[in-house]
Design an enzyme around this catalytic site. Structure first.
Site, short mmCIF file in Angstrom:
data_model
loop_
_atom_site.label_atom_id
_atom_site.label_comp_id
_atom_site.label_asym_id
_atom_site.label_seq_id
_atom_site.Cartn_x
_atom_site.Cartn_y
_atom_site.Cartn_z
N HIS A 12 0.84 -1.20 0.00
CA HIS A 12 0.00 0.00 0.00
C HIS A 12 0.87 1.25 0.00
O HIS A 12 1.30 1.72 1.06
CB HIS A 12 -0.92 -0.01 1.24
CG HIS A 12 -1.92 1.10 1.27
ND1 HIS A 12 -3.28 0.88 1.25
CD2 HIS A 12 -1.78 2.45 1.35
CE1 HIS A 12 -3.92 2.04 1.31
NE2 HIS A 12 -3.02 3.01 1.38
N HIS A 14 1.22 4.93 -2.62
CA HIS A 14 0.81 5.67 -3.82
C HIS A 14 2.06 6.19 -4.51
O HIS A 14 2.83 6.95 -3.91
CB HIS A 14 -0.11 6.83 -3.43
CG HIS A 14 -1.35 6.39 -2.70
ND1 HIS A 14 -2.54 6.15 -3.34
CD2 HIS A 14 -1.56 6.12 -1.38
CE1 HIS A 14 -3.44 5.75 -2.45
NE2 HIS A 14 -2.87 5.72 -1.26
N HIS A 192 -9.75 1.38 -0.39
CA HIS A 192 -9.51 2.14 0.83
C HIS A 192 -10.83 2.22 1.62
O HIS A 192 -11.87 2.60 1.05
CB HIS A 192 -9.07 3.56 0.51
CG HIS A 192 -7.65 3.68 0.05
ND1 HIS A 192 -7.11 2.91 -0.95
CD2 HIS A 192 -6.66 4.53 0.44
CE1 HIS A 192 -5.85 3.26 -1.15
NE2 HIS A 192 -5.54 4.24 -0.33
N GLU A 195 -10.58 4.25 7.49
CA GLU A 195 -9.55 5.13 8.04
C GLU A 195 -10.20 6.46 8.35
O GLU A 195 -10.56 6.74 9.49
CB GLU A 195 -8.38 5.31 7.07
CG GLU A 195 -7.26 6.16 7.69
CD GLU A 195 -6.30 6.74 6.67
OE1 GLU A 195 -5.14 6.99 7.03
OE2 GLU A 195 -6.70 6.97 5.53
N ASP A 273 2.33 4.16 2.74
CA ASP A 273 1.27 5.00 2.19
C ASP A 273 1.81 6.12 1.29
O ASP A 273 1.75 6.03 0.08
CB ASP A 273 0.42 5.57 3.33
CG ASP A 273 -0.98 5.96 2.89
OD1 ASP A 273 -1.32 5.74 1.72
OD2 ASP A 273 -1.74 6.50 3.72
N ASP A 274 2.30 7.20 1.89
CA ASP A 274 2.92 8.32 1.16
C ASP A 274 4.14 8.76 1.96
O ASP A 274 4.09 9.75 2.70
CB ASP A 274 1.94 9.50 1.03
CG ASP A 274 0.67 9.11 0.29
OD1 ASP A 274 0.76 8.84 -0.92
OD2 ASP A 274 -0.41 9.08 0.91
#
Length: 326
Positions: A12, A14, A192, A195, A273-274
């Site tokens: 996961h 991006h 997603h 969250e 994630d990022d």
């Protein structure tokens, strides 16, 4: 780093969210894009005030991508950093919508990504695949073309469909046509949920979409019956603890439900994630698993094994990865 010797897997992340400020400067200069200097205060990370500021900075930096060569370079750059942390496999999220917004066709975008993946595997031995995403807040009208593009232009690096974006926008059932289209074509899917939105968002995805994994899913812990369903169905959670804490969904590490989800028997992976936005890396996520939540080396290796088993790549690739795990 005590976890350096543990082989790691990331499911996961991006790809546009992996661009460091130093790479953003390079891409902006190459493409004649003017960046707000306040975004580029540091070489390896960004700072933001709230979730909206994070989204604004993310879009601004991602706008530096203008060519297939940019995609090749950013994929290679990220995989090089991952390989240095003993990551053996990455599945990143790519966006047809973003590529087209920057003037890059879907086939050209994928071709650029593929070159970065191939170079990184040749240079570092790391294996990588892509999950194409639709963006929830763009609506289902743009999800179906993303799904159709996967089918019309198949490529070995694209192994599944995901859904990112605002979890509170629209309803999962609106995206069923896109997800069912790729599911019937043999692609696994993830979405997603759980969250920014609560456990109901996870329930709705499980009810209306043919998913094998949930991106985040941490707020499932608020509904014991849902957690039991996730365990029974073998749904894998793509956990991103550093992201959750950085965005303020949990105030302190001890508030994060990673251990409760693990104790309940949930399948899970650890992910960044990022990374430059949340001042983390996949290596740091494993290290925090040990330092903040007391996970042992064997438990972390077990998480890597689960991640390999739950990856969307083919069985031959999984066997190769499991052999690296030992």
């Amino acid at each position: 780093m005590q976890t350096q010797n543990i082989p790691k897997v990331e499911l996961h992340v991006h790809i546009e969210g992996t661009i460091t400020p130093s790479l953003a400067k390079k891409l902006a200069t190459r493409n004649g894009v003017k960046l707000d200097p306040s975004v580029l205060q540091y070489e390896d990370h960004y700072t933001f005030t709230d979730f909206l500021d994070f989204l604004n900075q993310y879009d601004m930096v991602a706008d530096c991508i203008r060519t297939p060569q940019d995609y090749e370079d950013l994929v290679y750059d990220y995989l090089e950093r991952c390989a240095a942390e003993n990551v053996i496999y990455v599945e990143f999220f790519g966006s047809k919508d973003h590529g087209e917004a920057c003037g890059i066709s879907y086939p050209d975008m994928v071709a650029g990504m593929a070159k970065g993946i191939e170079r990184a595997e040749a240079d570092f031995g790391i294996i990588c695949r892509c999950i194409m995403t639709c963006v929830r807040h763009y609506g289902h009208e743009r999800a179906l073309p993303a799904a159709q593009a996967m089918i019309d232009h198949p490529h070995p690096i694209v192994v599944g469909l995901g859904m990112a974006g605002d979890e509170n926008a629209h309803h999962p059932k609106d995206f069923a046509a896109a997800f069912n289209l790729v599911h019937k074509a043999g692609y696994p899917t993830t979405a997603h949920a759980g969250e920014a939105a609560g456990p109901q968002s996870v329930k709705d995805c499980l009810k209306y979409l043919p998913i094998k994994r949930i991106g985040h899913g941490v707020r499932s812990i608020e509904d014991p019956a849902l957690v039991k369903e996730i365990v029974q169905k073998g749904i894998a959670l793509e956990l991103c603890p550093g992201s959750n804490l950085s965005l303020g969904f949990y105030d302190q590490p001890e508030d994060h439900p990673i251990l409760k989800l693990k104790e309940a028997g949930c399948r899970m992976s650890l992910n960044s994630d990022d990374p430059p936005y949340f001042m983390t890396t996949i290596g740091m996520e494993y290290e925090n698993g040990m330092q903040l939540w007391g996970l042992t080396e064997d438990e972390l290796r077990g998480i890597t094994k689960m991640a390999i088993e739950d990856a969307f790549c083919d069985d031959e690739t999984k066997a190769k990865l499991l052999a690296k795990l030992g």
